[in-house]
Motif scaffolding. Sequence first.
Motif, short mmCIF file in Angstrom:
data_model
loop_
_atom_site.label_atom_id
_atom_site.label_comp_id
_atom_site.label_asym_id
_atom_site.label_seq_id
_atom_site.Cartn_x
_atom_site.Cartn_y
_atom_site.Cartn_z
N LEU A 305 0.84 -1.21 0.00
CA LEU A 305 0.00 0.00 0.00
C LEU A 305 0.87 1.25 0.00
CD1 LEU A 305 -2.90 -0.98 2.45
CD2 LEU A 305 -2.89 -0.98 -0.05
N THR A 306 1.50 1.48 -1.14
CA THR A 306 2.35 2.66 -1.35
C THR A 306 1.70 3.51 -2.43
OG1 THR A 306 4.31 1.35 -0.82
CG2 THR A 306 4.67 3.47 -1.92
N PRO A 307 1.11 4.67 -2.08
CA PRO A 307 0.26 5.40 -3.03
C PRO A 307 0.87 5.71 -4.38
CG PRO A 307 -0.01 6.28 -0.82
CD PRO A 307 1.11 5.28 -0.75
N ARG A 308 2.16 5.97 -4.46
CA ARG A 308 2.74 6.34 -5.75
C ARG A 308 3.16 5.12 -6.58
NH1 ARG A 308 0.39 9.54 -3.95
NH2 ARG A 308 0.87 11.69 -3.36
N HIS A 309 2.97 3.93 -6.04
CA HIS A 309 3.35 2.72 -6.75
C HIS A 309 2.30 2.38 -7.79
CE1 HIS A 309 4.39 -1.51 -7.48
NE2 HIS A 309 5.58 -1.23 -6.96
N GLY A 310 2.73 1.86 -8.94
CA GLY A 310 1.81 1.56 -10.03
C GLY A 310 0.75 0.54 -9.68
N PHE A 311 1.04 -0.34 -8.70
CA PHE A 311 0.09 -1.38 -8.31
C PHE A 311 -0.75 -0.97 -7.09
CE2 PHE A 311 2.77 -3.86 -11.02
CZ PHE A 311 1.97 -4.90 -11.47
N ASN A 315 -3.62 -3.24 -5.48
CA ASN A 315 -3.40 -3.77 -4.14
C ASN A 315 -4.56 -3.39 -3.20
OD1 ASN A 315 -0.97 -4.90 -4.88
ND2 ASN A 315 0.27 -3.22 -4.10
N THR A 316 -4.99 -2.13 -3.30
CA THR A 316 -6.09 -1.67 -2.46
C THR A 316 -7.37 -2.42 -2.78
OG1 THR A 316 -5.13 0.55 -2.30
CG2 THR A 316 -7.47 0.35 -1.81
N HIS A 317 -7.69 -2.53 -4.07
CA HIS A 317 -8.92 -3.21 -4.46
C HIS A 317 -8.87 -4.69 -4.06
CE1 HIS A 317 -12.57 -3.90 -6.79
NE2 HIS A 317 -11.99 -5.01 -7.23
N THR A 318 -7.73 -5.33 -4.27
CA THR A 318 -7.61 -6.74 -3.92
C THR A 318 -7.73 -6.95 -2.42
OG1 THR A 318 -6.16 -7.05 -5.84
CG2 THR A 318 -6.18 -8.80 -4.19
N GLU A 352 -4.29 12.71 -3.45
CA GLU A 352 -4.23 12.21 -4.83
C GLU A 352 -4.83 10.81 -4.98
OE1 GLU A 352 -0.46 12.65 -6.73
OE2 GLU A 352 -0.05 14.58 -5.79
N LEU A 353 -5.45 10.28 -3.94
CA LEU A 353 -6.10 8.98 -4.05
C LEU A 353 -7.22 9.05 -5.08
CD1 LEU A 353 -6.59 7.75 -0.36
CD2 LEU A 353 -4.93 6.93 -2.02
N SER A 354 -7.39 7.98 -5.84
CA SER A 354 -8.53 7.90 -6.73
C SER A 354 -9.79 7.75 -5.89
CB SER A 354 -8.39 6.71 -7.68
OG SER A 354 -8.49 5.50 -6.97
N ALA A 355 -10.94 8.11 -6.49
CA ALA A 355 -12.21 8.01 -5.76
C ALA A 355 -12.47 6.56 -5.33
CB ALA A 355 -13.35 8.54 -6.63
N ARG A 356 -12.15 5.61 -6.21
CA ARG A 356 -12.38 4.20 -5.88
C ARG A 356 -11.50 3.77 -4.71
NH1 ARG A 356 -11.37 2.17 -10.32
NH2 ARG A 356 -13.47 1.74 -11.08
N ALA A 357 -10.21 4.10 -4.77
CA ALA A 357 -9.30 3.71 -3.70
C ALA A 357 -9.74 4.30 -2.36
CB ALA A 357 -7.88 4.13 -4.03
N ARG A 358 -10.20 5.56 -2.38
CA ARG A 358 -10.65 6.19 -1.13
C ARG A 358 -11.86 5.47 -0.57
NH1 ARG A 358 -9.20 10.64 1.23
NH2 ARG A 358 -8.01 11.31 -0.62
N ARG A 359 -12.83 5.13 -1.44
CA ARG A 359 -14.02 4.41 -0.97
C ARG A 359 -13.64 3.06 -0.36
NH1 ARG A 359 -16.14 5.90 -5.98
NH2 ARG A 359 -15.88 3.75 -6.72
#
Length: 373
Positions: A305-311, A315-318, A352-359
Motif C-alpha cells: 500500500l504505497t500510493p505512488r506505486h503503479g500497483f 493492491n487496495t482493491h484486492t 491524490e487517491l482515486s475516488a475508488r481507492a478512497r471508498r
Amino acid sequence: MVPARPPSALTAGQGTAPRPRGGIVSGYVFRVLREQLGLTQDSLAEEFRVSADTIAGWESGRRALTAVPVGQMLVYRHRLMRLGSAPALLLSLERAMEADVLLASALDEDDPGGDSPLGAWVMQRHLVEVLAWPLNGVAPAPVNALPTPPRPRRGPVPDGPELPATDRRRFFSRMRRTAEQARGRDEFLLRRQALYLSGYDDEADTADWLAHQQRTERPDDWLTAWLNSRSVAAVAARQGDRDRMEHFIGSTLTGDDAGEAANLNYWAYWIGEAPHIQLSDDFIGAPVPGPWSGDRLMEHLVRGLTPRHGFFDLNTHTLWTLLAARPNLLRGGTQAGRALRDRLPVLLDDRELSARARRELDGIRYAIRLSEA
C-alpha cells in the motif's frame, strides 16, 4: 504494427562462439550464503572438500552450480545447514538454480518454442523475483533483508548477479520471439509468461510491442481475455502507467463476481498461498476463491500500500475484496492487521487517491472497527 527487435550477430547464429550454460544467479546467492556464514572461499572449500578455485568458479558463474550432480548438491546443502545457513537463503539458492536453468534455456536454445520450460507450469512470485534479479537489479526479499556480512568484502563486488549486455539483449529477443511464435490454447501459458518477462525490458519500444502483441491475440474464452487484460495492466503499471490498471479494475473486476474471484485466485497463487504448483491457468477461473487462508496474501498487500506505486490501486482493491471474502483475517490482532490499522489514517489523508481507492480504504477502516467492537 510494431516489429520485433532485429536479431544481433549473437542471435543470428553467425559466428557465435559456444556459450557455456551459466550460473550467475545461483553463484551470487551461493556467495551471499558464504558471506553470511562469515567464511572465506578457502574455509568453505575445506568444509566442502573441494578446491578454493571451485568455490570461486561457482560464485562467479564460471562453473555452474546447476551442473553439480543432484546427490552431491544435497550433500553441500546439508553441510550449509549444519554451518548455520538461514533456511530462507537456502530456499533462495534452489530458486536461483531454477532461474539459471530458465535463463540458460532462453540464451542457449536455437529455437525456443513449445518445449521451453517457461510453459511447463504457472510461475510464482518467489521464482520470478529471482529470475528478474539480473534483469531489473531488484534483489528478492530474502536477500534484500539480510544484515551486513560479518566479514568485510575485499575490493569492488557487484550488488547482484550481472547479466552481460549481449546476453540481456539476447534474452529479451528470445522472449519476444517465443511470445510471437506461441499460438493456440496449448501454448497460451508459454506466451503469457514470455510476455510477462518481456515487460522487464527497458527499451523504448517495449510498451508498444506488448500492446501490439495483446491486440493480435483473439481470446476465445473468458479466462484468456481476463488474463490478457491483466497482463497489459500489470506491465503498464510496472512501467509507471496507472491509467491501464485503473481501466482494468473498473472494467474487468468491479461488479464482476467471476473477475473478482479470478483476481483473488491469481494473487493467492502468485504469492505462494497455494499448496502445490499449477500446470495451467485454469485454476484462476474457479468461481469462488480456493481453500487458502489469505494470511500471506493480506501481509503482502498491506506491504504494497504505497500510493505512488503503479500497483497501489490494484493492491487496495484486492485487499478490499479479500477482507470481504475472508473477514476473519481482521480478527485476532495479527501483525498485518495492526499495520493496516495504523497506516490507514495516513493513506486516507493523501489528496491524490482515486475516488475508488478512497471508498475502498474507507470500507476497510469500517471493517476494522467492526472487528474490534
